[in-house]
Design an enzyme around this catalytic site. Structure first.
Site, PDB file in Angstrom:
ATOM      1  N   CYS A   2      40.668  52.462  38.100  1.00 35.01           N
ATOM      2  CA  CYS A   2      41.144  53.834  37.575  1.00 35.01           C
ATOM      3  C   CYS A   2      42.448  53.567  37.190  1.00 35.01           C
ATOM      4  O   CYS A   2      43.159  52.522  37.375  1.00 35.01           O
ATOM      5  CB  CYS A   2      41.459  54.586  38.692  1.00 35.01           C
ATOM      6  SG  CYS A   2      39.772  54.968  39.915  1.00 35.01           S
ATOM      7  N   ARG A  27      40.461  51.403  32.022  1.00 34.29           N
ATOM      8  CA  ARG A  27      40.368  51.082  33.359  1.00 34.29           C
ATOM      9  C   ARG A  27      39.462  52.110  34.235  1.00 34.29           C
ATOM     10  O   ARG A  27      39.123  51.906  35.283  1.00 34.29           O
ATOM     11  CB  ARG A  27      41.680  51.425  33.961  1.00 34.29           C
ATOM     12  CG  ARG A  27      42.882  50.700  33.400  1.00 34.29           C
ATOM     13  CD  ARG A  27      44.052  51.062  33.965  1.00 34.29           C
ATOM     14  NE  ARG A  27      43.997  50.621  35.511  1.00 34.29           N
ATOM     15  CZ  ARG A  27      44.501  49.480  35.721  1.00 34.29           C
ATOM     16  NH1 ARG A  27      44.707  48.691  35.140  1.00 34.29           N
ATOM     17  NH2 ARG A  27      44.498  49.119  37.245  1.00 34.29           N
ATOM     18  N   GLY A 102      42.707  51.878  43.483  1.00 33.39           N
ATOM     19  CA  GLY A 102      42.652  51.134  44.528  1.00 33.39           C
ATOM     20  C   GLY A 102      41.713  51.504  45.788  1.00 33.39           C
ATOM     21  O   GLY A 102      40.972  52.392  45.340  1.00 33.39           O
ATOM     22  N   GLU A 484      27.081  33.962  28.371  1.00 35.55           N
ATOM     23  CA  GLU A 484      27.937  35.092  27.613  1.00 35.55           C
ATOM     24  C   GLU A 484      27.250  35.979  26.715  1.00 35.55           C
ATOM     25  O   GLU A 484      27.305  36.963  26.922  1.00 35.55           O
ATOM     26  CB  GLU A 484      29.078  34.285  26.936  1.00 35.55           C
ATOM     27  CG  GLU A 484      30.013  35.116  26.174  1.00 35.55           C
ATOM     28  CD  GLU A 484      30.685  35.868  27.270  1.00 35.55           C
ATOM     29  OE1 GLU A 484      30.864  36.029  28.440  1.00 35.55           O
ATOM     30  OE2 GLU A 484      31.402  37.322  26.628  1.00 35.55           O
ATOM     31  N   LYS A 488      26.778  39.943  27.278  1.00 34.81           N
ATOM     32  CA  LYS A 488      27.087  40.823  26.402  1.00 34.81           C
ATOM     33  C   LYS A 488      25.851  41.925  26.084  1.00 34.81           C
ATOM     34  O   LYS A 488      26.375  43.085  26.221  1.00 34.81           O
ATOM     35  CB  LYS A 488      27.501  40.095  24.793  1.00 34.81           C
ATOM     36  CG  LYS A 488      28.683  39.340  24.699  1.00 34.81           C
ATOM     37  CD  LYS A 488      29.768  40.130  24.667  1.00 34.81           C
ATOM     38  CE  LYS A 488      30.499  40.458  26.095  1.00 34.81           C
ATOM     39  NZ  LYS A 488      31.297  39.544  26.707  1.00 34.81           N
ATOM     40  N   GLU A 491      25.761  44.062  29.062  1.00 32.33           N
ATOM     41  CA  GLU A 491      26.731  45.203  29.278  1.00 32.33           C
ATOM     42  C   GLU A 491      26.704  46.324  28.294  1.00 32.33           C
ATOM     43  O   GLU A 491      26.820  47.419  28.788  1.00 32.33           O
ATOM     44  CB  GLU A 491      28.000  44.489  28.812  1.00 32.33           C
ATOM     45  CG  GLU A 491      28.740  43.587  29.995  1.00 32.33           C
ATOM     46  CD  GLU A 491      30.040  43.002  29.465  1.00 32.33           C
ATOM     47  OE1 GLU A 491      31.011  43.189  29.993  1.00 32.33           O
ATOM     48  OE2 GLU A 491      30.054  42.238  28.405  1.00 32.33           O
ATOM     49  N   LYS A 606      37.135  48.127  31.712  1.00 33.80           N
ATOM     50  CA  LYS A 606      37.809  46.881  31.127  1.00 33.80           C
ATOM     51  C   LYS A 606      38.686  45.912  32.340  1.00 33.80           C
ATOM     52  O   LYS A 606      38.504  44.749  32.120  1.00 33.80           O
ATOM     53  CB  LYS A 606      38.474  47.306  30.034  1.00 33.80           C
ATOM     54  CG  LYS A 606      39.348  46.053  29.305  1.00 33.80           C
ATOM     55  CD  LYS A 606      38.468  45.614  27.980  1.00 33.80           C
ATOM     56  CE  LYS A 606      38.915  44.648  27.581  1.00 33.80           C
ATOM     57  NZ  LYS A 606      37.743  43.700  27.179  1.00 33.80           N
TER      58      LYS A 606
END
Ligand code: G6P
Length: 611
Positions: A2, A27, A102, A484, A488, A491, A606
């Site tokens: 967040c 975020r 959090g 990787e 990718k 994702e 991210k």
């Protein structure tokens, strides 16, 4: 995760908060909200399920106006994405509004206690227990600082909080413990945010709160207390950052822009880091060279894409510098007992420098007898860089696309410089160093060459759009490249993708092969090529479709069910960096064909500042 933002000013803070939220969307972006207090002491709030864009629309229809406010963009942990679960949360009597980043670990216990004393809950979040706690504390002492302090004493877990009270317009309380929070200092106004980037349009002056700090903020006055409620001084940092980095420069997506920016990013990283064919070791921090001279082994810890960079670096470190190198996922390392051999350097890798598991791993390492700690990071003023002895900044510029691209390739270049800087103390000759530096200098041009394959890769991507699974194969230092590539693809296109060491194929995954399971392999012309070719035959013999990225000299020919893109990469130590590029483009084009949300894939964020 967040993102939170807050402001106290003598002007309407809503536009500042909304702009801050846009900048914090990396975020989390499943719901968003804004609350302000105006001079008439009325507390107003708007919230939406969905992205900040939806909040902006709602705000256009029902604008809020107030001099004190807080706002939030959410990545759901407790409770599904919904308007009710969106922050800010407001307590009974609309008295207090609060935003939280959090996780409150003892929220169930607090929920039970508050439920027993008559509180009705409007959300499924852990956060609501905090705003209720503050409400209760205000009944004994109607002062927001003391009420917040009394409440956080009862919290277990991680939090960055922004709290406002409708009876105290012009006052904002901020508290930090385990989640990032920075104070922006304006002229006659103050701001808070999860990172500096959110506040760059309004200030370049920042104060970084320390763990346990609680700040009492008014327009013209800021007092910071530590966890014992003693007044403390925290230094003011003046940063020279430009706010204007979020534009796509004509590219359709940030991710594509970032893929195409890689030649520049690598060139910028190398600037002032090499000179006369040599690596400038002092770029790793004060006294780095003396530390490197003592290194007998390395421990690398990271998450996600950064972990893959570490895997490749471990190959380089052992092969080139001949230094033993272990690499581990941060969330695993932080919770296990491990043995630290003498003279081991701890290296953390992180794009954001805020990943909770990586930060916790560093804290654990600091108690474990490592020679020193080094952070390879893209964000100068991050929690990770501030807590590490040595720091190497990757200078890739802000990465907006959630799927990491330029941050990864620059991490690899940084790690290669580290391999040389350490290897020099372990027998790496000047001649070898000069050769590696030349190869590094050639990288921007070589990456540019690879980007020319965009159209071929786009054509290849059409083959994948209707697939549900894909297998990526590689060997040696190209296995992490395959990992990787798989990451990718999953994702951003939501295709289930797995990477395997090609030699492991026959130990299980071969059972999955049929003409519906594309197999993607990177086939550089190296000492493992013939072995890899045998593995590929195993796939072909079972009707599997192969998609290969190979050197022209690898002599891998297209045939029925075998698609080859020759990428003409000289197979030197830099090749893993180069082979990454077509895999990024493949994932990108598959996701575009599928119409997926490239820059903000579902369920992800991210920067992962929760465990
Ligand atoms: C998230 C991001 C990934 C990133 C990982 C680690 O999962 O979506 O792109 O690799 O976190 O982040 P860090 O900032 O520590 O490199």
């Amino acid at each position: 995760m967040c993102g939170i933002v807050g402001a106290v000013a003598q002007r309407n803070v809503s536009p500042i908060l909304l702009e801050g939220l846009k900048r914090l969307e990396y975020r989390g972006y499943d719901s968003a909200g804004l609350a302000v207090i105006d001079q008439a002491k009325s507390l107003q709030r708007i919230r939406v399920q969905g992205k900040v864009g939806a909040l902006l629309k709602k705000h256009q229809a029902t604008p809020l106006n107030g001099n004190t406010g807080i706002a939030h963009t959410r990545w759901a942990t407790h409770g599904k994405p919904s308007t009710n679960n969106a922050h800010p949360h407001i307590c009974r009597d609309d008295q207090v509004a609060l935003v939280h980043n959090g996780i409150i670990e003892n929220h169930e216990q607090l929920r039970e206690q508050q439920g027993a004393s008559g509180f009705k809950f409007n959300s499924e979040t852990d956060t609501e227990t905090v705003v209720n706690g503050i409400y209760v504390a205000l009944q004994t002492n109607p002062d927001l600082l003391h009420a917040t302090f009394a409440t956080i004493k009862q919290l277990q877990g991680a939090y960055a909080l922004g709290v406002i009270n409708k009876s105290e317009p012009g006052r904002l309380i901020a508290a930090k413990n385990g989640s990032p929070l920075v104070i922006g200092v304006g002229i006659g106004e103050y701001f808070i945010a999860s990172d500096v980037f959110a506040l760059l349009p309004v200030t370049q002056q920042f104060i970084f709160l320390e763990e346990g700090d609680i700040a009492d903020i008014r327009c013209t006055d800021l007092t910071i207390y530590n966890a014992e409620l003693k007044i403390v001084e925290r230094p003011l940092n003046v940063l020279e950052l430009t706010p204007d980095v979020a534009d796509k420069a004509g590219y359709k997506h940030h991710m594509l822009k970032e893929i195409f920016f890689q030649p520049n990013a690598i060139a910028e990283l190398l600037e002032n880091r090499i000179s006369d064919g040599q690596v400038i070791s002092s770029e790793f921090g004060h006294g780095a060279d003396a530390i490197f001279a003592q290194v007998h082994s390395l421990k690398i810890v990271a998450c996600g894409t950064s972990y893959h960079a570490g895997l490749i670096a471990a190959h380089w470190m052992e092969e080139i510098a001949q230094i033993s190198c272990q690499i581990e996922i941060a969330s695993e390392y932080r919770y296990r007992k491990s043995v630290v051999p003498d003279n081991t350097l701890f290296v953390s890798i992180s794009q954001s420098g805020e990943t909770a598991d990586t930060l916790a791993a560093l804290q654990q390492a600091k108690k474990s007898g490592f020679l020193s700690t080094l952070a390879i990071c893209n964000v100068a003023e991050s929690s990770l860089t501030r807590a590490s002895d040595l720091v190497f900044l990757t200078h890739a510029g802000p990465e907006i696309g959630v799927a990491s691209t330029k941050a990864f390739t620059t991490q690899l270049v940084a790690l290669f410089l580290l391999v040389i800087a350490i290897g020099k103390h372990n027998g790496l000759s000047n001649k070898q160093e000069n050769m590696f530096v030349k190869q590094l200098e050639s990288l921007p041009a070589r990456v540019n060459q690879l980007l020319l394959h965009k159209d071929d890769i786009e054509t290849m991507a059409k083959e994948f759009a209707d697939k549900h699974h894909a297998l990526f194969l590689g060997r040696g230092s190209f296995l992490p490249v395959a990992m990787e590539g798989a990451l990718k693809l999953k994702e951003i296109s939501y295709i289930h993708a797995e990477a395997y060491a090609a030699g492991e194929l026959k130990h299980g995954p071969l059972a999955l092969i049929d003409d519906d399971m594309p197999v993607i392999a990177v086939a550089p012309n190296n000492n493992l090529l013939e072995k890899l070719k045998s593995n590929l035959q195993e796939v072909k013999a079972r009707g599997g479709k192969l998609y290969l990225f190979a050197d022209e000299t690898s002599a891998v020919e297209p045939a029925e069910g075998v698609y080859v893109i020759n990428i003409n990469v000289v197979c030197d130590f830099m090749a893993p960096i180069l082979y990454t590029i077509p895999l990024q483009l493949l994932a990108y084009h598959v996701a575009v064909i599928k119409g997926a949300d490239i820059d903000q894939p579902r369920n992800l964020a991210k920067s992962v500042t929760v465990e």
